[in-house]
Design an enzyme around this catalytic site. Structure first.
Site, PDB file in Angstrom:
ATOM      1  N   ASP A 178      -7.299  -1.751  -4.348  1.00 36.97           N
ATOM      2  CA  ASP A 178      -8.425  -0.852  -3.485  1.00 36.97           C
ATOM      3  C   ASP A 178      -8.985   0.314  -4.222  1.00 36.97           C
ATOM      4  O   ASP A 178     -10.650  -0.442  -3.810  1.00 36.97           O
ATOM      5  CB  ASP A 178      -7.888  -0.339  -2.332  1.00 36.97           C
ATOM      6  CG  ASP A 178      -6.620  -1.381  -1.243  1.00 36.97           C
ATOM      7  OD1 ASP A 178      -7.481  -2.902  -1.906  1.00 36.97           O
ATOM      8  OD2 ASP A 178      -5.826  -1.139  -0.487  1.00 36.97           O
TER       9      ASP A 178
ATOM     10  N   ASP B 208       0.696  -0.963  -0.165  1.00 36.30           N
ATOM     11  CA  ASP B 208       0.169  -0.348   0.315  1.00 36.30           C
ATOM     12  C   ASP B 208       1.084   1.186   0.019  1.00 36.30           C
ATOM     13  O   ASP B 208       1.876   1.442   0.490  1.00 36.30           O
ATOM     14  CB  ASP B 208      -0.855  -0.403   1.044  1.00 36.30           C
ATOM     15  CG  ASP B 208      -2.632  -1.030   1.453  1.00 36.30           C
ATOM     16  OD1 ASP B 208      -2.368  -1.192   0.028  1.00 36.30           O
ATOM     17  OD2 ASP B 208      -2.263  -1.606   2.094  1.00 36.30           O
TER      18      ASP B 208
END
Length: 200
Positions: free
Chosen positions: A175, A157
């Site tokens: 995401d 991330d």
């Protein structure tokens, strides 16, 4: 005796029609639309992760780089669970569920025929791109830039949102694709109405 003339089968998509996996006639443009979104979305996710992690390195303290000071920035993080870190340490289960979901999406679109609906095709293309972007990480296909040969199984991330003292859990483009695809599916479920057909 005259035989009753039978109506011709409806050609829903004209010359663009193609026979689906289950014999369902679908427009070729739906295949192109779905696989283009899924492929480009997955590629954008993986390339951005690769570039950001080479630029900023593995997660460490005080590694933020701000686009909008104190609000939007870049910060590397790894997640061994699902969205927002839920189910940490169960990456193998999430990988299996991702594969099952991807197979289910393909069946729904191209065997069941849901790909006739353009919005469903776009939404599920986004979801598929997000699934494979994170699945790549969960299956251990990436290495830390400063430790070649050490394969990692966490999801990378890098997008950072912060508001005063609250920091949103870091996330990535995959995401974003999953959330956008899910939002489109919800909108479709709420507002879509099947066209009325006259009884035979």
């Amino acid at each position: 005796m005259l035989s009753k003339k039978q109506p011709n089968p409806i050609q829903t998509d004209g010359p663009d029609a193609a026979s689906g996996i289950g014999g369902t006639n679908l427009p070729r443009s739906r295949y192109v639309l779905y696989f283009s979104i899924a492929t480009l979305g997955c590629a954008a996710d993986l390339l951005s992760k690769y570039w950001v992690f080479r630029w900023r390195g593995m997660p460490r303290a005080n590694n933020e780089w701000w686009i909008w000071e104190g609000y939007i920035g870049v910060e590397t993080a790894v997640n061994s669970g699902a969205l927002f870190g839920m189910g940490a340490g169960r990456g193998g289960w999430f990988a299996l569920l991702s594969i099952i979901a991807a197979v289910g999406i393909l069946y729904w679109l191209f065997v069941h025929g849901a790909a006739r609906d353009r919005l469903l095709t776009i939404a599920l293309g986004c979801v598929t791109g997000g699934i494979f972007g994170n699945l790549y990480d969960r299956l251990g296909f990436w290495q830390p830039p400063d430790a070649p040969g050490q394969w990692r199984y966490e999801v990378r991330d890098w997008i950072l949102f912060r508001y005063h003292e609250y920091t949103w859990p870091n996330f990535n483009i995959a995401d974003c694709l999953l959330v956008c695809g899910a939002a489109m599916l919800m909108c479709h479920a709420i507002w879509h109405r099947e066209p009325k057909t006259d009884p035979a």
